[in-house]
Design a protein around this motif. Sequence first.
Motif, PDB file in Angstrom:
ATOM      1  N   VAL A 103       1.087   6.411  -7.030  1.00 50.63           N
ATOM      2  CA  VAL A 103      -0.051   7.256  -7.406  1.00 50.63           C
ATOM      3  C   VAL A 103       0.313   8.738  -7.281  1.00 50.63           C
ATOM      4  O   VAL A 103      -0.030   9.550  -8.149  1.00 50.63           O
ATOM      5  N   THR A 140       2.148   1.569  -3.524  1.00 51.46           N
ATOM      6  CA  THR A 140       1.057   1.977  -4.413  1.00 51.46           C
ATOM      7  C   THR A 140       0.742   3.455  -4.253  1.00 51.46           C
ATOM      8  O   THR A 140       0.577   4.177  -5.244  1.00 51.46           O
ATOM      9  N   ASN A 141       0.676   3.914  -3.016  1.00 50.46           N
ATOM     10  CA  ASN A 141       0.399   5.339  -2.785  1.00 50.46           C
ATOM     11  C   ASN A 141       1.522   6.218  -3.314  1.00 50.46           C
ATOM     12  O   ASN A 141       1.254   7.289  -3.882  1.00 50.46           O
ATOM     13  N   ARG A 146      -0.381  -2.687  -6.948  1.00 51.15           N
ATOM     14  CA  ARG A 146      -1.805  -2.776  -6.605  1.00 51.15           C
ATOM     15  C   ARG A 146      -2.255  -4.229  -6.531  1.00 51.15           C
ATOM     16  O   ARG A 146      -3.030  -4.615  -5.662  1.00 51.15           O
ATOM     17  N   LEU A 190       0.826  -1.213   0.000  1.00 55.20           N
ATOM     18  CA  LEU A 190       0.000   0.000   0.000  1.00 55.20           C
ATOM     19  C   LEU A 190       0.857   1.259   0.000  1.00 55.20           C
ATOM     20  O   LEU A 190       0.519   2.242  -0.662  1.00 55.20           O
TER      21      LEU A 190
END
Length: 109
Positions: free
Chosen positions: A25, A21-22, A65, A18
Amino acid sequence: SPHRRRGAFFATLLFVALAATNAAVVAQSYAQRDYMTALAQKDAVAFRSGLLYALALLAVGMPTRCLAEFATGGLGIAWRDALTDGLLDEYFKPQAIYWLRREGAGQDP
């Protein structure tokens, strides 16, 4: 216990996935800003490099993800296994019927 170790592994994997992934992003958001600005300014070289950078971030972000989804599923399975084993241990541990039959205290119907 093996369930605790497996749960800790999947929880750690989920946290790392996570976080990655963040980060991807956020980086992709900046890349999109850069190539949209280049598009508005009609700078073809900056647009092309920004778009390629955004696509590269997309290619890197997609597996993270998927890894987060995998870790979520694994953590759920480890949690259910631990709950099931705990419930079955508590249910079969007392063995009350065995002791009643052994001592002859209870009558069979």
